[in-house]
Design a protein around this motif. Structure first.
Motif, PDB file in Angstrom:
ATOM      1  N   GLY A  27       0.821  -1.214   0.000  1.00 41.39           N
ATOM      2  CA  GLY A  27       0.000   0.000   0.000  1.00 41.39           C
ATOM      3  C   GLY A  27       0.850   1.257   0.000  1.00 41.39           C
ATOM      4  O   GLY A  27       2.004   1.237  -0.433  1.00 41.39           O
ATOM      5  N   SER A  28       0.263   2.332   0.500  1.00 38.78           N
ATOM      6  CA  SER A  28       0.974   3.613   0.545  1.00 38.78           C
ATOM      7  C   SER A  28       0.710   4.322   1.867  1.00 38.78           C
ATOM      8  O   SER A  28      -0.283   4.026   2.534  1.00 38.78           O
ATOM      9  CB  SER A  28       0.515   4.511  -0.601  1.00 38.78           C
ATOM     10  OG  SER A  28       0.901   3.954  -1.845  1.00 38.78           O
ATOM     11  N   GLY A  29       1.610   5.215   2.221  1.00 37.99           N
ATOM     12  CA  GLY A  29       1.416   6.026   3.431  1.00 37.99           C
ATOM     13  C   GLY A  29       2.465   5.738   4.488  1.00 37.99           C
ATOM     14  O   GLY A  29       3.266   4.805   4.366  1.00 37.99           O
ATOM     15  N   SER A  30       2.404   6.524   5.568  1.00 40.68           N
ATOM     16  CA  SER A  30       3.459   6.495   6.586  1.00 40.68           C
ATOM     17  C   SER A  30       3.448   5.216   7.423  1.00 40.68           C
ATOM     18  O   SER A  30       4.469   4.841   7.995  1.00 40.68           O
ATOM     19  CB  SER A  30       3.329   7.708   7.502  1.00 40.68           C
ATOM     20  OG  SER A  30       2.064   7.669   8.157  1.00 40.68           O
ATOM     21  N   THR A  31       2.317   4.518   7.483  1.00 41.35           N
ATOM     22  CA  THR A  31       2.298   3.250   8.229  1.00 41.35           C
ATOM     23  C   THR A  31       2.908   2.146   7.366  1.00 41.35           C
ATOM     24  O   THR A  31       3.679   1.316   7.828  1.00 41.35           O
ATOM     25  CB  THR A  31       0.865   2.895   8.663  1.00 41.35           C
ATOM     26  OG1 THR A  31       0.254   4.034   9.278  1.00 41.35           O
ATOM     27  CG2 THR A  31       0.851   1.734   9.647  1.00 41.35           C
ATOM     28  N   VAL A  32       2.582   2.205   6.070  1.00 40.80           N
ATOM     29  CA  VAL A  32       3.144   1.229   5.128  1.00 40.80           C
ATOM     30  C   VAL A  32       4.655   1.379   5.028  1.00 40.80           C
ATOM     31  O   VAL A  32       5.364   0.394   4.781  1.00 40.80           O
ATOM     32  CB  VAL A  32       2.485   1.365   3.738  1.00 40.80           C
ATOM     33  CG1 VAL A  32       3.315   0.698   2.647  1.00 40.80           C
ATOM     34  CG2 VAL A  32       1.087   0.760   3.780  1.00 40.80           C
ATOM     35  N   ILE A  96     -12.251   4.436   4.636  1.00 48.71           N
ATOM     36  CA  ILE A  96     -11.930   5.601   3.822  1.00 48.71           C
ATOM     37  C   ILE A  96     -10.415   5.610   3.655  1.00 48.71           C
ATOM     38  O   ILE A  96      -9.674   5.468   4.632  1.00 48.71           O
ATOM     39  CB  ILE A  96     -12.392   6.930   4.455  1.00 48.71           C
ATOM     40  CG1 ILE A  96     -13.913   7.102   4.263  1.00 48.71           C
ATOM     41  CG2 ILE A  96     -11.664   8.110   3.796  1.00 48.71           C
ATOM     42  CD1 ILE A  96     -14.462   8.438   4.724  1.00 48.71           C
ATOM     43  N   LYS A  97      -9.982   5.695   2.388  1.00 50.32           N
ATOM     44  CA  LYS A  97      -8.562   5.769   2.063  1.00 50.32           C
ATOM     45  C   LYS A  97      -8.328   6.893   1.071  1.00 50.32           C
ATOM     46  O   LYS A  97      -9.283   7.466   0.557  1.00 50.32           O
ATOM     47  CB  LYS A  97      -8.101   4.435   1.451  1.00 50.32           C
ATOM     48  CG  LYS A  97      -7.959   3.331   2.497  1.00 50.32           C
ATOM     49  CD  LYS A  97      -7.573   1.998   1.880  1.00 50.32           C
ATOM     50  CE  LYS A  97      -6.304   2.096   1.056  1.00 50.32           C
ATOM     51  NZ  LYS A  97      -5.170   2.737   1.800  1.00 50.32           N
ATOM     52  N   GLY A  98      -7.049   7.212   0.820  1.00 50.90           N
ATOM     53  CA  GLY A  98      -6.758   8.234  -0.163  1.00 50.90           C
ATOM     54  C   GLY A  98      -6.079   9.456   0.397  1.00 50.90           C
ATOM     55  O   GLY A  98      -5.791  10.405  -0.313  1.00 50.90           O
ATOM     56  N   GLY A  99      -5.792   9.424   1.702  1.00 50.99           N
ATOM     57  CA  GLY A  99      -5.092  10.559   2.328  1.00 50.99           C
ATOM     58  C   GLY A  99      -3.776  10.856   1.615  1.00 50.99           C
ATOM     59  O   GLY A  99      -3.349  12.003   1.535  1.00 50.99           O
ATOM     60  N   GLY A 100      -3.182   9.769   1.076  1.00 54.03           N
ATOM     61  CA  GLY A 100      -1.901   9.918   0.387  1.00 54.03           C
ATOM     62  C   GLY A 100      -2.042  10.013  -1.129  1.00 54.03           C
ATOM     63  O   GLY A 100      -1.063   9.882  -1.862  1.00 54.03           O
ATOM     64  N   ALA A 101      -3.284  10.177  -1.616  1.00 52.62           N
ATOM     65  CA  ALA A 101      -3.573  10.378  -3.052  1.00 52.62           C
ATOM     66  C   ALA A 101      -3.208   9.169  -3.908  1.00 52.62           C
ATOM     67  O   ALA A 101      -3.028   9.290  -5.115  1.00 52.62           O
ATOM     68  CB  ALA A 101      -2.846  11.621  -3.567  1.00 52.62           C
ATOM     69  N   SER A 123      -6.151   5.782  16.193  1.00 50.26           N
ATOM     70  CA  SER A 123      -6.863   7.036  15.874  1.00 50.26           C
ATOM     71  C   SER A 123      -7.734   6.901  14.619  1.00 50.26           C
ATOM     72  O   SER A 123      -8.619   7.711  14.376  1.00 50.26           O
ATOM     73  CB  SER A 123      -5.860   8.174  15.669  1.00 50.26           C
ATOM     74  OG  SER A 123      -5.137   7.969  14.447  1.00 50.26           O
ATOM     75  N   LYS A 124      -7.474   5.829  13.828  1.00 48.35           N
ATOM     76  CA  LYS A 124      -8.230   5.663  12.573  1.00 48.35           C
ATOM     77  C   LYS A 124      -9.547   4.913  12.792  1.00 48.35           C
ATOM     78  O   LYS A 124     -10.377   4.836  11.889  1.00 48.35           O
ATOM     79  CB  LYS A 124      -7.382   4.908  11.551  1.00 48.35           C
ATOM     80  CG  LYS A 124      -5.963   5.418  11.350  1.00 48.35           C
ATOM     81  CD  LYS A 124      -5.909   6.791  10.779  1.00 48.35           C
ATOM     82  CE  LYS A 124      -4.512   7.257  10.418  1.00 48.35           C
ATOM     83  NZ  LYS A 124      -3.848   6.470   9.402  1.00 48.35           N
ATOM     84  N   MET A 125      -9.729   4.289  13.954  1.00 51.93           N
ATOM     85  CA  MET A 125     -10.939   3.481  14.206  1.00 51.93           C
ATOM     86  C   MET A 125     -12.092   4.412  14.565  1.00 51.93           C
ATOM     87  O   MET A 125     -11.986   5.220  15.491  1.00 51.93           O
ATOM     88  CB  MET A 125     -10.686   2.490  15.352  1.00 51.93           C
ATOM     89  CG  MET A 125      -9.512   1.538  15.143  1.00 51.93           C
ATOM     90  SD  MET A 125      -9.564   0.626  13.589  1.00 51.93           S
ATOM     91  CE  MET A 125     -10.938  -0.491  13.923  1.00 51.93           C
TER      92      MET A 125
END
Ligand code: DER
Length: 225
Positions: A27-32, A96-101, A123-125
């Motif tokens: 995936g993408s993002g800071s957790t990935v 909901i996803k897409g924060g990282g475009a 915090s995402k739950m």
């Protein structure tokens, strides 16, 4: 900081679900970021043989940096597991996803996998989706018209900007952030958005997540649908 530590902990836990020989959607993002880092560690320490398909140019760069071999859909049509982050997760595991475009490639890579594993800090739950403005990928052609149609569904879409210009995704499209506040029926909203010709893809991931790994101060919790 502690949130970064939570992301690292869930990234490492997720990496433990990857078995030798697997094809892995990244995936993408800071957790990935922490997942890719942890996979690199496992390859170095255990010599596991895996190949990944990245969902963004950024994730591809992290894979190279951490030594995670990459494949592509020309070589690999089915993935064993896709691991990705999320901006919101509701009690039914709707996302909901897409924060990282990166939502368009993320959804393709999620659909390609036998199993979708979502990694989030607590915090995402949420109890219901919508506090986070829903990212929607739209075609640049006629974007004003597309935004006008999305408005009719009950929100004030905002074109995501970067350095004073509309942000352009890896696919050459724009992102409209749509603050619905509270989405009563995510599946229905997704259908209505997909019916708009200028909508390329939405950040609603409906009935896709199988497992969610949640990091909080007590540790890491694995929840299956
Ligand atoms: O853009 C995305 O869909 C990312 O996966 C996002 O939803 C999560 O990013 P984060 O792990 O940096 O919060």
């Amino acid at each position: 900081n502690t949130q970064e530590q939570l992301k690292k902990a869930v990234g490492e836990k997720a990496a433990s679900f990857v078995q030798d020989g697997m094809k892995v959607g990244l995936g993408s993002g800071s957790t990935v970021y922490w997942l890719v880092h942890a996979l690199g560690e496992r390859i170095k320490e255990e010599g596991i043989q895996i190949e990944g398909i990245p969902s963004s140019i950024q994730t591809g760069a992290w894979a190279k940096e951490f030594g995670v071999p990459l494949t592509n859909f020309a070589e690999t049509k089915e993935l064993d597991i896709t691991i990705d982050g999320a901006d919101e997760v509701d009690p039914d595991f709707q996302l909901i996803k897409g924060g990282g475009a990166a939502l368009f490639r993320e959804k393709i890579i999620a659909q390609a996998a036998e199993k979708l594993l979502i990694i989030v800090d607590e915090s995402k739950m949420v109890n219901y989706l919508g506090a986070y403005a829903l990212p929607v990928e739209i075609l640049p052609f006629a974007w004003e018209r597309t935004v006008h149609e999305i408005k009719k569904l009950g929100c004030e879409p905002e074109l995501r900007m970067k350095d004073g210009e509309p942000l352009v995704t890896d696919n050459g499209n724009f992102i409209a952030d749509c603050p619905f506040e509270k989405i009563e029926d995510p599946a229905d909203l997704d259908r209505k958005l997909q019916a708009i010709a200028g909508v390329v893809e939405t950040g609603l991931f409906i009935n896709m997540a199988d497992t969610v790994i949640i990091g909080n101060s007590e540790g890491v919790t694995v929840k299956n649908k």
